[in-house]
Write an enzyme that holds these catalytic residues in place. Structure first.
Site, PDB file in Angstrom:
ATOM      1  N   ASP A 157      -0.781   3.291   4.644  1.00 50.89           N
ATOM      2  CA  ASP A 157       0.082   2.110   4.692  1.00 50.89           C
ATOM      3  C   ASP A 157       1.245   2.403   5.630  1.00 50.89           C
ATOM      4  OD1 ASP A 157      -1.301   0.533   2.948  1.00 50.89           O
ATOM      5  OD2 ASP A 157      -0.178   1.129   1.181  1.00 50.89           O
TER       6      ASP A 157
ATOM      7  N   ASP B  20      -0.520   0.910  -2.717  1.00 52.28           N
ATOM      8  CA  ASP B  20       0.532   0.747  -3.721  1.00 52.28           C
ATOM      9  C   ASP B  20       0.350  -0.499  -4.579  1.00 52.28           C
ATOM     10  OD1 ASP B  20       1.163  -1.183  -1.877  1.00 52.28           O
ATOM     11  OD2 ASP B  20       2.975  -0.197  -1.138  1.00 52.28           O
TER      12      ASP B  20
ATOM     13  N   ASP C 134      -5.016  -3.001  -3.950  1.00 55.75           N
ATOM     14  CA  ASP C 134      -5.485  -1.795  -3.247  1.00 55.75           C
ATOM     15  C   ASP C 134      -6.448  -0.979  -4.109  1.00 55.75           C
ATOM     16  OD1 ASP C 134      -4.101  -2.119  -0.842  1.00 55.75           O
ATOM     17  OD2 ASP C 134      -2.262  -1.308  -1.702  1.00 55.75           O
TER      18      ASP C 134
END
Length: 1020
Positions: free
Chosen positions: A456, A758, A762
């Site tokens: 990310d 997070d 996901d």
């Protein structure tokens, strides 16, 4: 050997292994000396089946209870059926009007009728002496009293096993038990023949050796168990937002009590049973409890929240009613931990190695015993005394049997699979200090093989400390320099536009501005929400006043799929207004009007629209996150069941949020590149922002591709096959895009993939990846539960540290296996060849037990706990198909084994002449010399094994205190055994020259090992 291991023991994966694969390798482990110890860290499949059956039964009971209660609602809704409820005396005496059993029956039974009888949620709150607004008070005495009546929010844990349990398990070793019997018989026969104490020496020597092995093994195992216990405690640390004494604060879920007011958001796990107070669009996934995949909508009409379920969408305030083992989740958890974690691929492979060598060792032991017995019978046949047996000859036969059994002890490397666990436990403990919490053992070793990291951007590559630095409002770009300067710098904005912006910022938010215990303003929420709320304050807004001015009718929380958040307000002057914010391009495309410099709402024309698009690109080019704020007048007709519109919006403005790159990220990305690990950025942000940050981090290079999620989705398989290796940035991606990318990297390109995540959405990608890395600060509980490793500081550099430790574990195990196989080969061949050619074994049972401890428990401690060094990240990754026992290892094993065997054989044949040994004790001195030389060969081989390819093996040796301590203890004990324990260990004190020779022989193995390392071999 590698092909045999892959074929029979290679089916177990790092995660999600099939039951068939787990069963198959167990059946192949035919010869196991100590099953309790060997299989301690493997899944208990029978317990797991029992737990699963119990879980299904519990799920079915709960599902039926919920369905029955829902069906009953249709009949009793609106009917008041009074049933007398008697408050237990101790509860009444404490001042409460309801007890834990009644609360449990209301929530667990979904009993609307009982809830009504108690006056609804407010009535329950009053009976629990709490407030749905301010929560519980902070008086410790009252909280302790409440705890005594209603219990604590903790679940039954398995008891810590005492040290003596590990001693008992170490004694379960079949070969040690046989040796124990031999020692007992030797004691009886020896005392009868030679009297006490002389006749007891051999037997007591074996007993002492067995006890030493058992206690050292048990101590090592017990220390491991304590490390795992500490890590387990860390895994269970979960915090939640709670209102107590009128203040919002973070608290451990284990401190919750009935009467607490808990704030839940997307991705949270419901920490206790409770009742819905207020909230919006709350969808709860109850599959963990009921097995039903369909999410349940929780409202004031259906206000029941069950512990262990997960918030799939929306947010709410909840009143805690039942905690700990009184909840259904508490009862379920007690059964779920029974089966244990799956074994790791390395553990399984090393079980395979132990099985193969065990069978070879057993064969050699039987042949050695047969040869030794045959030599005894031949001698007696020549002497013509085969019908008469003396006590000495019986003891000789017993010694032969003990040697054969001890060969099995040494030959079966029972410690190999446990060395993996030891190394992993050590690494996990150290990684915890480096801000990485490993949830699954296998992830530690898999991370060492990773070839690709999909990371990310926000919070991982960047600091996650966000602040609005630019805004495009009313057709003008405004710089927001600081809180003090902002009001002046934004004073030109028309008052009506500021009012609309403040209404949007303070109402369309998942954050909150509260007064903390110190009486200061505190902004709660995600970093993006915090930045926007801070911007609202700099505009001169008042959060509480703005929230009170209008009524929230509907909330659609932010979702990474939709990339927007929306609310509908009922205005004080009448009518409804919708506010939306989200990804700039997506919200802007839904707008057909904007607010001009005069504060008037005007339609978009081509020029104004292009101006907005240019501003978005300009902000993104400066590595700013862009968000678009918009609103829409809804008229007087709106129901909370209607959707918030996604067309015909009025654009209020664009904000540019700065989120600086973390220090050290560029260097970490460079380290990954030199280690052969490809780093990809997968983000939901604008592509220009993503590209700017990726270039700053060193992720996006000249030949790399940056692609948007929608474009990626449209590609055919052939096109994906061509572009995926070049993709370095994926922007505006959905969780499904991340999942697809991971699946193709694994399937098409056989990469070992690590993925960060997070959010709740996901979870599929984290589950699909070889290593799922969840963020400890920004991550939701759902993401953490799906992950294998939790990055506690959300820092990309920590991910690189995890990769380094993973490689360290893999290589440490290889070093230990190389060392142990060398000892195995030499000990087997020496005793076998000597028995065949000379009719006696130079290494006695006691000596072999000591050698076994050096190579097993102590060897594992020394080599499997070597800390990582920077050189590890200059090697190419092992990947998915690398051989564990490599050609390099075979070269080192064979080179060292040949040297050691040659030296010991030379001593056996020419040792007496070399040292001019004569007399009755010449054999004893020679065998002591052989034993001493053999042990020092292992001591120096242990040092040589620190590096499998490098010549310099001393680098950093003094920093590894465990290694130095183990080596020192080995040498010290060896001196004691030779010089002082001769009667028990069948040794005799040596002269200074003989000591020097033994040590020199051992030391000579190091230059030999260095020379062998220069022989080129293939890497696999």
């Amino acid at each position: 050997m590698e092909s045999y291991l892959n074929e029979n023991f290679g089916g177990v994966l790092a995660k999600n292994s099939s039951e068939e694969a787990l069963q198959r390798w167990r059946k192949l482990c035919g010869f196991v000396k100590n099953p309790k110890r060997r299989f301690r860290f493997t899944a208990n499949l029978s317990k797991r089946y029992e737990a699963e059956a119990m879980r299904r039964s519990n799920q079915e009971k709960l599902r039926v209870a919920v369905l029955v209660s829902k069906a009953a609602l249709q009949f009793i809704h609106g009917i008041t059926v009074s049933s007398e409820y008697h408050i237990p005396e101790e509860v009444k005496a404490a001042g409460f009007q309801i007890d834990a059993e009644e609360l449990g029956s209301i929530v667990e039974g979904h009993s609307i009728q009982k809830l009504k009888e108690h006056g609804g949620v407010e009535g329950i709150a009053n009976k629990l002496l709490t407030s749905t607004t301010n929560g519980l008070g902070s008086d410790k005495h009252l909280l302790n009293h409440r705890q005594e009546i209603f219990g604590i929010n903790k679940f039954t844990e398995s008891q810590v096993r005492s040290f003596w349990i590990y001693v008992w398990e170490a004694l379960q070793d079949m070969t040690l038990m046989i040796l124990g019997v031999c020692a007992f018989v030797s004691l009886i026969v020896g005392i009868i023949m030679e009297g006490w104490p002389k006749g007891a020496h051999d037997g007591l020597g074996i007993v002492a050796s067995i006890l030493l092995v058992v206690f050292v093994t048990a101590t090592s195992d017990y220390r491991q168990s304590l490390q795992f216990k500490d890590l387990d405690k860390e895994k269970k640390k979960i915090s939640i937002q709670v209102t107590r004494n009128g203040f919002r604060q973070k608290m451990s879920i284990y401190d919750l009590l009935p009467g607490d007011v808990v704030h839940l958001a997307i991705g949270d796990q419901v920490p206790a049973d409770g009742l819905f107070i207020s909230g919006f669009s709350l969808l709860i996934n109850e599959s963990s409890l009921t097995g039903e995949a369909e999410p349940v909508m929780v409202t004031s009409q259906n206000p029941f929240l069950l512990s262990g379920t997960k918030v799939q969408d929306g947010s709410c305030k909840m009143l805690v009613t039942t905690v700990g083992m009184r909840t259904q989740w508490g009862k379920l958890l007690a059964t779920l931990s029974e089966g244990g974690d799956d074994e790791t691929p390395l553990q399984v492979k090393l079980n395979g190695v132990a099985t193969i060598i065990g069978k070879i060792g057993l064969f050699f032991a039987v042949v050695t015993f047969a040869v030794l017995v045959q030599s005894l019978f031949s001698r007696k046949f020549r002497e013509g005394t085969y019908w008469s047996w003396s006590g000495e000859e019986m003891l000789e036969m017993l010694e032969y049997f003990a040697v054969a059994v001890t060969i099995v002890v040494v030959a079966v490397p029972e410690g190999l699979p446990l060395a993996v666990t030891l190394s992993l436990a050590f690494a996990m403990k150290k990684m915890m200090n480096d801000k990485a919490l490993v949830r699954h053992l296998a992830a530690c070793e898999t991370m060492g093989s990773s070839t690709s990291i999909c990371s990310d951007k926000t919070g991982t590559l960047t600091t996650n400390h966000m602040v609005v630095v630019k805004a495009y409002i009313c057709g003008n770009v405004k710089e927001v320099k600081s809180s003090k300067e902002a009001p002046g710098s934004l004073s030109e904005i028309p008052r009506s536009s500021v009012k609309m912006l403040l209404q949007s910022i303070f109402n369309n938010t998942g954050g909150e501005i509260v007064i903390n215990k110190d009486g200061k303003l505190e902004i709660l929420g995600t970093p993006t929400e915090t930045a926007l709320l801070e911007f609202g304050l700099t505009l001169g807004g008042d959060f509480k006043a703005e929230r009170k001015a209008s009524k929230l009718v509907k909330v659609e929380p932010f979702n990474s799929e939709k990339k927007r958040m929306g609310v509908v307000l009922e205005l004080p002057e009448g009518g409804f207004r919708a506010h939306t914010k989200g990804a700039s391009e997506i919200i802007l495309s839904a707008c057909d009007k904007f607010i001009d410099p005069n504060g008037d709402v005007v339609p978009f024309d081509e020029t104004s629209l292009n101006s907005f698009k240019y501003t978005i690109d300009q902000f993104a080019g400066e590595a700013l996150r862009t968000l678009c704020l918009a609103c829409m007048e809804m008229g007087n007709e709106f129901s909370d069941k209607d959707s918030i519109p996604v067309k015909g919006l009025t654009c209020l403005g664009i904000v540019g949020i700065k989120d600086p790159v973390r220090p050290g990220v560029k260097e970490s990305v460079s380290v990954c590149r030199s280690a052969g690990i490809t780093v990809r950025m997968v983000t939901g942000d604008n592509i220009n922002t993503a590209k700017a940050i990726a270039r700053e981090c060193g992720i996006l290079t000249d030949g790399g591709i940056a692609i948007e999620g929608p474009e990626f989705r449209e590609k055919s398989l052939e096109e994906l096959k061509e572009i995926i290796p070049k993709i370095q940035v994926m922007a505006r991606s959905s969780p499904l895009d991340k999942h697809t990318l991971v699946r193709h990297l694994k399937g098409m390109f056989d990469e070992v993939v690590a993925v960060t995540g997070d959010g709740t959405n996901d979870a599929p990608a984290l589950h699909e990846a070889d290593i799922g890395l969840a963020m400890g600060i920004a991550g939701t509980e759902v993401a953490k539960e799906s992950a294998d490793v939790i990055i506690l500081d959300d820092n990309f550099s920590t991910i690189v540290t995890v990769a380094k430790w993973g490689r360290s574990v893999y290589i440490n195990i290889q070093k230990f296996v190389q060392f142990q196989l060398t000892v195995n080969v030499v000990a087997l061949i020496v005793n076998f060849s000597s028995a065949c050619l000379t009719g006696n074994a130079p290494l006695t049972a006691v000596q072999l037990l000591w050698v076994n401890m050096i190579m097993d428990t102590l060897g594992a401690l020394a080599l499997a706990t070597e800390p990582p060094n920077d050189e590890l990240m200059k090697r190419t990754p092992v990947g998915r198909k690398g051989n564990f026992i490599s050609n390099v290892m075979w070269r080192n094993i064979l080179g060292q084994s040949l040297y050691q065997f040659a030296i010991i054989w030379f001593l056996q044949t020419s040792g007496k002449a070399l040292f001019r040994l004569k007399g009755s004790d010449s054999n004893l001195i020679l065998n002591t010399l052989i034993f001493n030389s053999f042990v020092f060969c292992q001591v120096f081989n242990e040092i040589s094994s620190r590096e499998m390819e490098k010549i310099d093996v001393f680098e950093g040796i003094l920093k590894n205190y465990v290694f130095v301590a183990v080596l020192s203890c080995t040498v010290l004990f060896q001196i004691i055994i030779i010089e002082f324990l001769g009667t028990f260990a069948n040794t005799t004190p040596l002269t200074l020259g003989q000591w020097f020779f033994s040590i020199f022989i051992g030391f000579l193995g190091m230059p030999i090992a260095a020379a062998v390392k220069m022989i080129p071999v293939g890497s696999t």
